[in-house]
Every structure is written in structure tokens, then in C-alpha cells.
Write an enzyme that holds these catalytic residues in place. Structure first.
Site, PDB file in Angstrom:
ATOM      1  N   GLN A  12       2.438  -6.418  -3.328  1.00 51.79           N
ATOM      2  CA  GLN A  12       2.777  -6.452  -1.910  1.00 51.79           C
ATOM      3  C   GLN A  12       4.092  -5.675  -1.722  1.00 51.79           C
ATOM      4  O   GLN A  12       4.224  -4.644  -2.328  1.00 51.79           O
ATOM      5  CB  GLN A  12       2.840  -7.899  -1.381  1.00 51.79           C
ATOM      6  CG  GLN A  12       1.460  -8.536  -1.257  1.00 51.79           C
ATOM      7  CD  GLN A  12       0.909  -9.042  -2.585  1.00 51.79           C
ATOM      8  OE1 GLN A  12       1.608  -9.648  -3.356  1.00 51.79           O
ATOM      9  NE2 GLN A  12      -0.351  -8.775  -2.846  1.00 51.79           N
ATOM     10  N   ASP A  60       0.813  -1.226   0.000  1.00 53.15           N
ATOM     11  CA  ASP A  60       0.000   0.000   0.000  1.00 53.15           C
ATOM     12  C   ASP A  60       0.841   1.268   0.000  1.00 53.15           C
ATOM     13  O   ASP A  60       0.433   2.289   0.546  1.00 53.15           O
ATOM     14  CB  ASP A  60      -0.970  -0.002   1.201  1.00 53.15           C
ATOM     15  CG  ASP A  60      -1.799  -1.270   1.211  1.00 53.15           C
ATOM     16  OD1 ASP A  60      -2.335  -1.593   0.144  1.00 53.15           O
ATOM     17  OD2 ASP A  60      -1.863  -1.941   2.260  1.00 53.15           O
ATOM     18  N   LYS A  90       2.152   1.987  -5.160  1.00 51.32           N
ATOM     19  CA  LYS A  90       2.882   1.496  -6.338  1.00 51.32           C
ATOM     20  C   LYS A  90       2.092   1.719  -7.617  1.00 51.32           C
ATOM     21  O   LYS A  90       2.654   2.065  -8.649  1.00 51.32           O
ATOM     22  CB  LYS A  90       3.166  -0.013  -6.212  1.00 51.32           C
ATOM     23  CG  LYS A  90       4.137  -0.383  -5.121  1.00 51.32           C
ATOM     24  CD  LYS A  90       4.341  -1.883  -5.065  1.00 51.32           C
ATOM     25  CE  LYS A  90       3.161  -2.660  -4.530  1.00 51.32           C
ATOM     26  NZ  LYS A  90       2.837  -2.393  -3.127  1.00 51.32           N
ATOM     27  N   GLY A 108      -4.251  -4.551  -4.366  1.00 47.34           N
ATOM     28  CA  GLY A 108      -5.239  -3.530  -4.733  1.00 47.34           C
ATOM     29  C   GLY A 108      -4.491  -2.268  -5.085  1.00 47.34           C
ATOM     30  O   GLY A 108      -4.013  -1.564  -4.215  1.00 47.34           O
ATOM     31  N   HIS A 109      -4.327  -2.014  -6.374  1.00 44.96           N
ATOM     32  CA  HIS A 109      -3.570  -0.842  -6.815  1.00 44.96           C
ATOM     33  C   HIS A 109      -4.560   0.210  -7.307  1.00 44.96           C
ATOM     34  O   HIS A 109      -5.239   0.020  -8.309  1.00 44.96           O
ATOM     35  CB  HIS A 109      -2.580  -1.221  -7.913  1.00 44.96           C
ATOM     36  CG  HIS A 109      -1.492  -2.143  -7.421  1.00 44.96           C
ATOM     37  ND1 HIS A 109      -0.579  -2.743  -8.240  1.00 44.96           N
ATOM     38  CD2 HIS A 109      -1.180  -2.554  -6.161  1.00 44.96           C
ATOM     39  CE1 HIS A 109       0.258  -3.487  -7.514  1.00 44.96           C
ATOM     40  NE2 HIS A 109      -0.093  -3.396  -6.249  1.00 44.96           N
TER      41      HIS A 109
HETATM   42  P1  IMP Z   1      -2.454 -12.994   1.702  1.00 43.54           P
HETATM   43  O1  IMP Z   1      -1.522 -12.487   0.658  1.00 43.54           O
HETATM   44  O2  IMP Z   1      -3.898 -12.730   1.405  1.00 43.54           O
HETATM   45  O3  IMP Z   1      -2.219 -14.434   2.046  1.00 43.54           O
HETATM   46  O4  IMP Z   1      -2.157 -12.165   3.039  1.00 43.54           O
HETATM   47  C1  IMP Z   1      -0.924 -12.293   3.717  1.00 43.54           C
HETATM   48  C2  IMP Z   1      -0.515 -10.974   4.369  1.00 43.54           C
HETATM   49  O5  IMP Z   1      -0.178 -10.049   3.354  1.00 43.54           O
HETATM   50  C3  IMP Z   1      -1.635 -10.308   5.168  1.00 43.54           C
HETATM   51  O6  IMP Z   1      -1.059  -9.601   6.242  1.00 43.54           O
HETATM   52  C4  IMP Z   1      -2.236  -9.324   4.189  1.00 43.54           C
HETATM   53  O7  IMP Z   1      -2.876  -8.254   4.820  1.00 43.54           O
HETATM   54  C5  IMP Z   1      -0.978  -8.886   3.459  1.00 43.54           C
HETATM   55  N1  IMP Z   1      -1.256  -8.410   2.086  1.00 43.54           N
HETATM   56  C6  IMP Z   1      -1.499  -9.148   0.997  1.00 43.54           C
HETATM   57  N2  IMP Z   1      -1.669  -8.380  -0.075  1.00 43.54           N
HETATM   58  C7  IMP Z   1      -1.514  -7.111   0.335  1.00 43.54           C
HETATM   59  C8  IMP Z   1      -1.547  -5.834  -0.332  1.00 43.54           C
HETATM   60  O8  IMP Z   1      -1.759  -5.718  -1.540  1.00 43.54           O
HETATM   61  N3  IMP Z   1      -1.338  -4.746   0.455  1.00 43.54           N
HETATM   62  C9  IMP Z   1      -1.074  -4.835   1.772  1.00 43.54           C
HETATM   63  N4  IMP Z   1      -1.023  -5.997   2.437  1.00 43.54           N
HETATM   64  C10 IMP Z   1      -1.244  -7.128   1.715  1.00 43.54           C
HETATM   65 MG    MG Z   2      -2.826  -2.061  -1.938  1.00 43.06          MG
END
Ligand code: IMP
Ligand code: MG
Length: 385
Positions: free
Chosen positions: A202, A13, A16, A40-41
Site C-alpha cells: 500500500q 500502485d 513498487k 498487487g505488485h
Molecule cells: P483493504 O486494504 O482491502 O481493507 O482496503 C482499504 C483501502 O486501501 C481501499 O481504498 C483499497 O482500495 C486500498 N488498497 C488496499 N490495498 C491496496 C493496494 O495494493 N493498492 C492500492 N490501494 C489499495
Molecule cells: Mg498495486
């Protein structure tokens, strides 16, 4: 061939998407190589806000490629492509090697999180971890399986019997196939021999090997994995590392500079820090320079980009962590680390000398110049220094 990558240096977040949109103007291809619909971009097309989950953040001038390292949720992708096509002419390629998230994986994501109790990661519940795990078992669906309907059905039955997740296989297969057929014309490996901008997802601290394991995601987030995960060959690339002027995190895990109570609330409100994918309030804290230095080094950052600098406008004082109480900290062991926070005088606007002082502290610690500063969500709200 000109190759660049935009990578997040904190826990995601960082903005990017907006930086990708900015740099996509000087690149032909924009390529995703990791993550899935957990990302989520947020992008503004003129005044229209759009959250990209799977389609790279370029526009009609670009060729967009979802490379094999990306996990696909066919339902989410179909909807996203349809909505984007109302905004511009989408030139999209999707690698047939991509792994496909199924109802079993989403159900397992929920179930495993519950069973983990205090060890829960706080995932986005998009089925990311289980899809990667089932792929390691060599029973995940890949997009190329969909060229043979029987394969899809066979694998869904296998997933159900191995995991004991109660799903109606016939119904799930039918849904998956319906989405697939609507997307099929995009499923093709392109030959890329021209300039590419990679869009990482991420961030370094959520990478399974380099982040705060086990509180990480399940696909690689660091630039060293790009050639492998994209199938694109390149000699060298320019790494744009993106960080926010403060820090946020969603989900569980250590966060040394985290704020609580009123100060956290103030930052969350100022930055509108709510998840683009899940709507969850993000945990908020001050900028953490020891971690940022670590991430810069892991990602081999060439160009530093600060985002959301404007969010701190008008704060009386701004905190920044320049060191930890223990110097020999490890990223897998941050719970035992105490951040030392220094407070600096705040700034009214980004022309203020106090903001320049803040940048100097960052640059002195990171041994890198902050080359670009983003101060709003629109593509043009960014300046070079
Ligand atoms: P997962 O990728 O859904 O398995 O989540 C694993 C961890 O990564 C969790 O703490 C999520 O909140 C975090 N996470 C996954 N994708 C994002 C993102 O796009 N932005 C921020 N945190 C993320
Ligand atoms: Mg995001």
C-alpha cells in the site's frame, strides 16, 4: 548489513514491485512485513507478466521472507507459490506468527462495507480489516495454530459464534488445513543476518495512523514500523520512496487533485490504471506535491524514484499541485482542502527539457533529488539521474 526499503508515497500502485525487482539484484533477502493479498505488485519475468499478492518481488537469486506483519490468505498464497515455481526456484520462508485470513473475515469485510453505506472504504474485500480486528480480539488464526488441528477448529467455532457469520466450520477448517499442509515446508522463521530489502505494501497515505483515515488499510505502511513487524533487527536503512508522475487512488476517500470526465479518462487510459488485485478503474489526478512532501517526511525518504513518467509523454499540458488554498491542511481533513493546480507544458519524451522542468518543480518542493526515473514495466526500463 545493508538494509533498504521500498515504500509507496501516494495511495498505492506507484509501481513498487518493479522497483523492488530492480533493487533485489543487490540484496540477498527480500522481505514483506505488512499488508496481505490486498496488494498487487506487477512484475515482468522476461516477457511473462506476474502479479504478486503475497510473495515478495525477488527471484531465484534471493531468499524471500513473508514476515509476521503480513496477513496470509492460504488459498491465494498456495496458488501464487505454485505459479511462481514454474518461473524460478522459489526460496521462501513464512513466519509462523502471520495472521491467517478466514472465510469469516472475508464475509465480514463485505458485510461491514455494506453497512457503512456512505462511509464505505471501498476495500479490496480480501478480509484485511476483519482479520486485524479479530486478531486484536485475540481470536484470529495464526500460522502456528495450524500445528495443532484442534486449535484451528476451536478458533473457527469461536469466530463463527462471536461474529454470527454463517459458515460451515468443518468445511472451512478442512480447506485451510489442506492449503497449510501444502505450504508447511515454508513455514519457518529464518535467521536473517545479511542484507535485506524490505518491500512495503500500500502506501503512506493508506497507513492507518498517517493516512487519510478512515479511508485507509488496516496494516502499517510506513518504514518506522518495519523492525516491529518483521522481527529483523537493523541499525539503519536506506528508504526508497516511490511515486507516480501523477496520482491515482482506488476506493473511497479524499483526493484533492482528482480529475473527472474526459481528462480523467485520458490519464486512466494512458496509464492503464485498473487495479491489479480487483480490476477496478482507478481514480486519476495530477501530482500532489503538498501530500508528497508530507509522505516523504513521514517515511524519511532518502532516495526518490519516479515511475510511469512515460505515461505523460505527448500530453499537451501537465498539471501539478504545488500548494493548497489553506496552508495549514491536515491529512485527516483533506475534504476541506482545495488544491491549486498549475499547468506546465508537456513533453514528447523524457529527454525533453519540459520534463526536466517538471522534475525541477518537484525537487524544489520536496527538497530532494529524483534519483531514478522508471519509464516502463520491464525491470531494465529505469534510469539513474
Ligand atoms: P483493504 O486494504 O482491502 O481493507 O482496503 C482499504 C483501502 O486501501 C481501499 O481504498 C483499497 O482500495 C486500498 N488498497 C488496499 N490495498 C491496496 C493496494 O495494493 N493498492 C492500492 N490501494 C489499495
Ligand atoms: Mg498495486
Amino acid at each position: 548489513m545493508k538494509t533498504s526499503v521500498v515504500v509507496g508515497l501516494q495511495w498505492g500502485d506507484e509501481g513498487k514491485g518493479k522497483v523492488v525487482q530492480y533493487l533485489s539484484k543487490v540484496h540477498k533477502w527480500v522481505v514483506r512485513f505488512s499488508g496481505g493479498p490486498n496488494a498487487g505488485h506487477t512484475i515482468y519475468y522476461a516477457d511473462k507478466k506476474f502479479v504478486h499478492h503475497l510473495v515478495p518481488s525477488g527471484d531465484e537469486k534471493n531468499f524471500l521472507f513473508i514476515a509476521r506483519g503480513t496477513l496470509i490468505d492460504l488459498g491465494i498464497l498456495e496458488k501464487e507459490v505454485e505459479e511462481l515455481r514454474e518461473i524460478f526456484d522459489v526460496k521462501l520462508y513464512i513466519s509462523p506468527w502471520c495472521r491467517v485470513i478466514t472465510a469469516v473475515d472475508k464475509e465480514l469485510d463485505e458485510k461491514i462495507e455494506k453497512l457503512k453505506g456512505p462511509l464505505a472504504v471501498g476495500t479490496t474485500k480480501r478480509g484485511i480489516g476483519p482479520t486485524v480486528a479479530n486478531d486484536a480480539h485475540r481470536m484470529a488464526l495464526r500460522l502456528f495454530d495450524f500445528f495443532d488441528e484442534e486449535k484451528v477448529s476451536q478458533k473457527m467455532h469461536l469466530l463463527k459464534s462471536v461474529t454470527s457469520v454463517e459458515v460451515n466450520v468443518e468445511k472451512v477448517v478442512e480447506e485451510l488445513l489442506t492449503h497449510f499442509y501444502r505450504l508447511q515446508r515454508f513455514v519457518k522463521e529464518p535467521s536473517i543476518d545479511d542484507d535485506v530489502l524490505f518491500e512495503a505494501t500500500q502506501a503512506v497515505l493508506l497507513d492507518p495512523f498517517y493516512g487519510t483515515y478512515p479511508y485507509v488499510t488496516s496494516t502499517a505502511c510506513v518504514p518506522s514500523t518495519i523492525a516491529y513487524s518483521s522481527g529483523v533487527n537493523f541499525e539503519k536503512m536506506d528508504v526508497y520512496g516511490v511515486f507516480k508522475a501523477y496520482t491515482t487512488r482506488v476506493g473511497s476517500g479524499p483526493f484533492p487533485t482528482e480529475l473527472f470526465g474526459e481528462p480523467a479518462e485520458e490519464l486512466r487510459k494512458a496509464g492503464n490504471e485498473f487495479g491489479a488485485t480487483t480490476g477496478r478503474p482507478r481514480r486519476c489526478g495530477w501530482l500532489d506535491l503538498p501530500l508528497l512532501k508530507y509522505a516523504c517526511d513521514i517515511a524519511n525518504v532518502d532516495h526518490l524514484v519516479m515511475t510511469k513518467a512515460d505515461v505523460l509523454n505527448g500530453f499537451e499540458k501537465v498539471g501539478v499541485c504545488t500548494s493548497y488554498e489553506r496552508e495549514d491542511f491536515s491529512v485527516y481533513d483533506l475534504e476541506r482542502t482545495n488544491a491549486k493546480i498549475e499547468y506546465m507544458a508537456g513533453w514528447e519524451n523524457l529527454k525533453d527539457k519540459n520534463f526536466e522542468d517538471f522534475l525541477s518543480v518537484i525537487e524544489d518542493t520536496l527538497h530532494r533529488k529524483v534519483e531514478m526515473v522508471s519509464y516502463g514495466p520491464q525491470a531494465n526500463e529505469i534510469f539513474q539521474r
